[in-house]
Design an enzyme around this catalytic site. Structure first.
Site, PDB file in Angstrom:
ATOM      1  N   HIS A 129       7.842  -9.102   3.817  1.00 24.28           N
ATOM      2  CA  HIS A 129       6.828 -10.143   3.671  1.00 24.28           C
ATOM      3  C   HIS A 129       6.753 -10.569   2.208  1.00 24.28           C
ATOM      4  O   HIS A 129       7.294  -9.906   1.331  1.00 24.28           O
ATOM      5  CB  HIS A 129       5.437  -9.599   4.031  1.00 24.28           C
ATOM      6  CG  HIS A 129       5.297  -9.069   5.408  1.00 24.28           C
ATOM      7  ND1 HIS A 129       4.742  -9.810   6.426  1.00 24.28           N
ATOM      8  CD2 HIS A 129       5.583  -7.854   5.939  1.00 24.28           C
ATOM      9  CE1 HIS A 129       4.700  -9.073   7.535  1.00 24.28           C
ATOM     10  NE2 HIS A 129       5.210  -7.887   7.260  1.00 24.28           N
ATOM     11  N   GLU A 168       5.436  -5.590   1.787  1.00 25.70           N
ATOM     12  CA  GLU A 168       5.025  -6.813   1.100  1.00 25.70           C
ATOM     13  C   GLU A 168       5.630  -6.845  -0.295  1.00 25.70           C
ATOM     14  O   GLU A 168       5.576  -5.850  -1.023  1.00 25.70           O
ATOM     15  CB  GLU A 168       3.496  -6.868   0.958  1.00 25.70           C
ATOM     16  CG  GLU A 168       2.761  -7.106   2.249  1.00 25.70           C
ATOM     17  CD  GLU A 168       2.684  -8.555   2.679  1.00 25.70           C
ATOM     18  OE1 GLU A 168       3.282  -9.435   2.015  1.00 25.70           O
ATOM     19  OE2 GLU A 168       2.019  -8.816   3.694  1.00 25.70           O
ATOM     20  N   ASP A 177       7.305 -16.489   5.215  1.00 27.63           N
ATOM     21  CA  ASP A 177       7.715 -15.499   4.211  1.00 27.63           C
ATOM     22  C   ASP A 177       8.779 -14.545   4.754  1.00 27.63           C
ATOM     23  O   ASP A 177       8.844 -14.334   5.951  1.00 27.63           O
ATOM     24  CB  ASP A 177       6.484 -14.724   3.709  1.00 27.63           C
ATOM     25  CG  ASP A 177       5.724 -13.983   4.800  1.00 27.63           C
ATOM     26  OD1 ASP A 177       5.351 -14.606   5.819  1.00 27.63           O
ATOM     27  OD2 ASP A 177       5.498 -12.776   4.639  1.00 27.63           O
ATOM     28  N   HIS A 180       9.340 -11.754   7.846  1.00 27.19           N
ATOM     29  CA  HIS A 180       8.183 -12.128   8.657  1.00 27.19           C
ATOM     30  C   HIS A 180       8.454 -13.446   9.379  1.00 27.19           C
ATOM     31  O   HIS A 180       8.083 -13.627  10.541  1.00 27.19           O
ATOM     32  CB  HIS A 180       6.951 -12.230   7.754  1.00 27.19           C
ATOM     33  CG  HIS A 180       5.656 -12.189   8.472  1.00 27.19           C
ATOM     34  ND1 HIS A 180       4.480 -12.459   7.845  1.00 27.19           N
ATOM     35  CD2 HIS A 180       5.323 -11.901   9.752  1.00 27.19           C
ATOM     36  CE1 HIS A 180       3.477 -12.341   8.695  1.00 27.19           C
ATOM     37  NE2 HIS A 180       3.967 -12.006   9.869  1.00 27.19           N
TER      38      HIS A 180
END
Length: 185
Positions: free
Chosen positions: A35, A117, A166, A156
């Protein structure tokens, strides 16, 4: 049941998120989802991503925060622009990162995935150190979770097309694959 030898990535700082729960019975990680996030959008640094993942984001701190402060989301690990890692959810638990999603015909990717992330945006290149740290983490996860195969790495945007973009077009998948092959854990 938590297994500290595999549930927590040793180089990461631990900041546990309440936005997690148990995976389905007998379900372990089989997929890694990459992400990108920045809070406020397009800005880097600061405590806001961790605050979001801990349900402590102040809606008055930025106009955008009023829109998202009520979200209950998390990821397993965040890699910031300096390459620092923060782990919010043990890998055996389900982080709330993917939302409505599908991978290879399987729904509910949160059930069987690990969410990573990267602090970044769709419009800007990621920092070189982020690729290096992501590659190290991917290698470590593949050693500790044998059900994560070599092709079980996606964005993602790939598991939620049309809904998410993303990590975006500036994410260099070829570079990540090269660094995964070359990096020493």
């Amino acid at each position: 049941m938590l297994d500290s030898s595999r549930d927590w990535y040793p180089p990461a700082r631990r900041v546990e998120s309440p936005n997690q729960d148990a995976r389905p019975p007998a379900q372990g990680p089989e997929l890694i989802v990459v992400h990108a996030i920045s809070l406020p959008p397009g800005e880097f640094g600061g405590p806001h991503i961790a605050e979001l993942f801990q349900n402590r984001l102040d809606p008055a701190a930025h106009p955008y925060f009023a829109e998202i402060a009520g979200l209950q989301v998390s990821a397993h690990v965040l890699i910031d622009r300096e390459g620092r890692l923060t782990q919010f959810v043990p890998f055996s638990q389900r982080a709330w990162h993917a939302g409505v999603s599908q991978w290879e015909g399987r729904q509910r990717c949160n059930d069987f995935s690990i969410g990573i992330e990267l602090e970044g945006t769709d419009e800007e290149p990621f920092a070189p150190v982020q690729y290096t740290e992501l590659a190290r983490l991917v290698r470590w996860l593949r050693v500790h979770y044998k059900d994560i195969g070599p092709d079980a790495l996606t964005g993602h945007s790939d598991i939620a097309p049309g809904r998410k973009t993303d990590p975006g077009p500036r994410f260099d998948w070829a570079r990540l694959q090269r660094e995964i092959r070359e990096v020493t854990a």
